[in-house]
Design a protein around this motif. Sequence first.
Motif, PDB file in Angstrom:
ATOM      1  N   GLY A  82       0.849  -1.190   0.000  1.00 34.54           N
ATOM      2  CA  GLY A  82       0.000   0.000   0.000  1.00 34.54           C
ATOM      3  C   GLY A  82       0.874   1.226   0.000  1.00 34.54           C
ATOM      4  O   GLY A  82       1.850   1.308  -0.718  1.00 34.54           O
ATOM      5  N   GLY A  83       0.519   2.197   0.846  1.00 35.64           N
ATOM      6  CA  GLY A  83       1.340   3.394   0.948  1.00 35.64           C
ATOM      7  C   GLY A  83       0.506   4.647   1.062  1.00 35.64           C
ATOM      8  O   GLY A  83      -0.519   4.673   1.745  1.00 35.64           O
ATOM      9  N   MET A  84       0.918   5.700   0.362  1.00 36.44           N
ATOM     10  CA  MET A  84       0.287   6.998   0.539  1.00 36.44           C
ATOM     11  C   MET A  84      -1.151   7.032   0.017  1.00 36.44           C
ATOM     12  O   MET A  84      -1.894   7.962   0.349  1.00 36.44           O
ATOM     13  CB  MET A  84       1.119   8.095  -0.122  1.00 36.44           C
ATOM     14  N   SER A 100      14.945   1.025   9.890  1.00 36.10           N
ATOM     15  CA  SER A 100      14.150   0.817   8.678  1.00 36.10           C
ATOM     16  C   SER A 100      13.376   2.066   8.305  1.00 36.10           C
ATOM     17  O   SER A 100      13.192   2.989   9.106  1.00 36.10           O
ATOM     18  CB  SER A 100      13.154  -0.335   8.891  1.00 36.10           C
ATOM     19  N   ARG A 101      12.914   2.074   7.084  1.00 39.32           N
ATOM     20  CA  ARG A 101      11.930   3.041   6.604  1.00 39.32           C
ATOM     21  C   ARG A 101      10.841   2.237   5.917  1.00 39.32           C
ATOM     22  O   ARG A 101      11.108   1.512   4.956  1.00 39.32           O
ATOM     23  CB  ARG A 101      12.563   4.046   5.657  1.00 39.32           C
ATOM     24  N   LEU A 102       9.617   2.344   6.433  1.00 39.04           N
ATOM     25  CA  LEU A 102       8.487   1.601   5.876  1.00 39.04           C
ATOM     26  C   LEU A 102       7.876   2.449   4.770  1.00 39.04           C
ATOM     27  O   LEU A 102       7.339   3.527   5.019  1.00 39.04           O
ATOM     28  CB  LEU A 102       7.462   1.314   6.980  1.00 39.04           C
ATOM     29  N   GLY A 145       8.378  10.540  -1.544  1.00 36.95           N
ATOM     30  CA  GLY A 145       7.741  10.860  -0.264  1.00 36.95           C
ATOM     31  C   GLY A 145       6.707   9.849   0.179  1.00 36.95           C
ATOM     32  O   GLY A 145       6.020  10.065   1.182  1.00 36.95           O
ATOM     33  N   ASP A 146       6.596   8.756  -0.558  1.00 36.56           N
ATOM     34  CA  ASP A 146       5.602   7.723  -0.240  1.00 36.56           C
ATOM     35  C   ASP A 146       6.106   6.875   0.921  1.00 36.56           C
ATOM     36  O   ASP A 146       6.662   5.800   0.735  1.00 36.56           O
ATOM     37  CB  ASP A 146       5.348   6.861  -1.481  1.00 36.56           C
ATOM     38  N   MET A 147       5.924   7.395   2.137  1.00 34.06           N
ATOM     39  CA  MET A 147       6.368   6.698   3.350  1.00 34.06           C
ATOM     40  C   MET A 147       5.181   6.455   4.268  1.00 34.06           C
ATOM     41  O   MET A 147       4.319   7.325   4.432  1.00 34.06           O
ATOM     42  CB  MET A 147       7.405   7.526   4.107  1.00 34.06           C
TER      43      MET A 147
END
Length: 458
Positions: free
Chosen positions: A349-351, A380-382, A390-392
């Motif tokens: 998924g994501g933003m 980590s960065r999910l 910028g999709d975090m």
Amino acid sequence: MHAASTIVAVTAGPPEERPPHTPADLNTLEPAIWPRTSGRTGGAVTIGGIDVRDLAKEFGTPLYVVDEEDFRSRCREYRSAFHDGEVHYAAKAFLCREVARWIDQEGLGLDVCSAGELAVALSVGFPPARITLHGNNKSLAELEKAVQTGVGHIVVDSFEEIARLGFLAEKHGVRPKVMIRVTVGVEAHTHEFIATAHDDQKFGLSLSGGAAAEAVRRILALPQLELTGLHSHIGSQITDVGGFEVAARRLATLLVEIKEEHGVVLPELDLGGGYGIPYVTGDESLDVKVIADGLREIVTKVCESAGLPVPRLTVEPGRSIAGLSGVTLYEAGTVKNVEGLRTYVSVDGGMSDNVRTALYGAEYTAVLASRESQAGPMLSRLVGKHCESGDMVVRDLYLPGDLAPGDLIAVAGTGAYCRSLASNYNYLPKPAVVAVSNGQARVIIRRETEDDLLRGQL
């Protein structure tokens, strides 16, 4: 200039970036952050008595999971704390037909800010008299629908709206109850996009500039409208009760001035919502009873000293009811180590299902949910699967070093403003929403399909 012209700053937690908290145990679910029925059984996270692996298998991922008992219990806590007032759930946090039913059954009112939100409520028979309509730019059609359906209150946000309501009230032969949204000069130190009570923004009528007092004069001059009270909303994700107390004092003072100028005693005071919740370890939260007792004491003191009856208080919690009841489940895909920096864990998924991180710099707590792990922490960065840097989902966190594709990851605190702000960016279908309770799960919003994405296109 009005006596209440001083701007008061209210702290809502530092918006600047914070280093990720290193948990002592990556498998622990901190009770203050996760739904009240959550835990681990056989290593896997459970919510409402259901293993998240079973939820993912039956309903797919990404998946919004709502703990019904958690949601309802927070409704009851607000009702108890404000037993002598009114509690209206802020629909913008998260609304669907089933949630509207829960709110109705728990005896709360409902705040809506569009014809669409109003339509959802009316579709399940929610009593119109317990609905309040908000909005800084309500269309004539939205106002007419509110007038025709008999919503309990319309919160006036501009001089133009007063004239429109007067026209519609006369046209339909009704006398709607209205409140005035007052900008009280309390500048919340939250993200600028969710601070709403300082003068330089789109909402409300200024107390210091005299617009609020002029709105009172205009409404009282229109016999078609019934002015019942004043409204204020200082912002969102506020964790310092001081701002609410300042707003309450200033609105109560305006009630006194209205009595002195017009000989009119307004019976209602709506102090809005915006109560913050903890998203990560160390975040503060507000005690509902402390909020209720503090607001009640201030309003009572100001009004009694002026010889006014104490108005009925209304509050509008949204996030603080829905937020912690919701969890989002993802499946991990690409796991990419960037040497010397961090590991990027991409999810399905994501933003499109949670834009808050990109929009507000929001922070979240996430865990490996499908199993326990004794591996050491991995910075980590999910991230999501969208074509945006910028999709975090979570900017910085620690996950177990043995996390692998196919593992399930649960993100806490996603019950508010995630599904509501969801989009179809990159043509991703919106996830399903599943309610869980006592070992039972049911879909309350179905997952979108590719047919849904194409519907309406010619």
